[in-house]
Scaffold this motif. Sequence first.
Motif, PDB file in Angstrom:
ATOM      1  N   ARG A   1     -14.995   0.918   1.979  1.00 33.72           N
ATOM      2  CA  ARG A   1     -15.482   1.239   0.634  1.00 33.72           C
ATOM      3  C   ARG A   1     -16.959   0.889   0.530  1.00 33.72           C
TER       4      ARG A   1
ATOM      5  N   ASN B   1     -13.928  -3.928 -11.314  1.00 33.66           N
ATOM      6  CA  ASN B   1     -13.882  -3.667 -12.761  1.00 33.66           C
ATOM      7  C   ASN B   1     -12.494  -3.224 -13.190  1.00 33.66           C
ATOM      8  N   ALA B   2     -11.854  -2.393 -12.379  1.00 36.20           N
ATOM      9  CA  ALA B   2     -10.489  -1.951 -12.691  1.00 36.20           C
ATOM     10  C   ALA B   2      -9.538  -3.140 -12.716  1.00 36.20           C
TER      11      ALA B   2
ATOM     12  N   ALA C   1     -20.487   0.442  -4.443  1.00 33.89           N
ATOM     13  CA  ALA C   1     -20.136   1.037  -5.743  1.00 33.89           C
ATOM     14  C   ALA C   1     -18.618   1.150  -5.905  1.00 33.89           C
ATOM     15  N   GLN C   2     -17.922   1.498  -4.828  1.00 31.61           N
ATOM     16  CA  GLN C   2     -16.465   1.599  -4.895  1.00 31.61           C
ATOM     17  C   GLN C   2     -15.832   0.227  -5.101  1.00 31.61           C
ATOM     18  N   TRP C   3     -16.392  -0.799  -4.450  1.00 33.00           N
ATOM     19  CA  TRP C   3     -15.878  -2.154  -4.650  1.00 33.00           C
ATOM     20  C   TRP C   3     -16.094  -2.605  -6.094  1.00 33.00           C
ATOM     21  N   LEU C   4     -17.272  -2.315  -6.627  1.00 36.86           N
ATOM     22  CA  LEU C   4     -17.546  -2.690  -8.015  1.00 36.86           C
ATOM     23  C   LEU C   4     -16.584  -1.984  -8.962  1.00 36.86           C
ATOM     24  N   GLU C   5     -16.293  -0.739  -8.689  1.00 37.12           N
ATOM     25  CA  GLU C   5     -15.344   0.019  -9.513  1.00 37.12           C
ATOM     26  C   GLU C   5     -13.947  -0.586  -9.409  1.00 37.12           C
ATOM     27  N   LEU C   6     -13.545  -0.965  -8.199  1.00 40.66           N
ATOM     28  CA  LEU C   6     -12.236  -1.578  -7.991  1.00 40.66           C
ATOM     29  C   LEU C   6     -12.145  -2.935  -8.693  1.00 40.66           C
TER      30      LEU C   6
END
Length: 104
Positions: free
Chosen positions: A6, A16-17, A9-14
């Motif tokens: 990832r 946040n989720a 940005a994908q880690w940050l999105e994960l």
Amino acid sequence: MSRKHRSEAQWLELINAFEKSGQSQADFCAEQNVSSAYFTQRRRALRNLDEPAFAEVKPQAAYTFLSPNSVSPALTLRYQQTELALPLSVEPRWLAGLIKALSA
């Protein structure tokens, strides 16, 4: 668990989720097929990028604990929702030790 690479940005999105999910980290990670230990490591690393390197410090008048009726200048340390008021007479070495202990 198979490895999925990832981006930051994908880690940050994960992350946040997860924070919005209300789930425990173990449940969230199992649902997302992510190692809980690795998730913790990535979360900590990315959170440290967002935190400022320095905390805001402002001298201000504050009530002391020794004599509640008198006002004396104080050093106030604020971080997120925590506030610590110290008298200006506090020894710099003691303050440095406190900051070092809190950063560990």
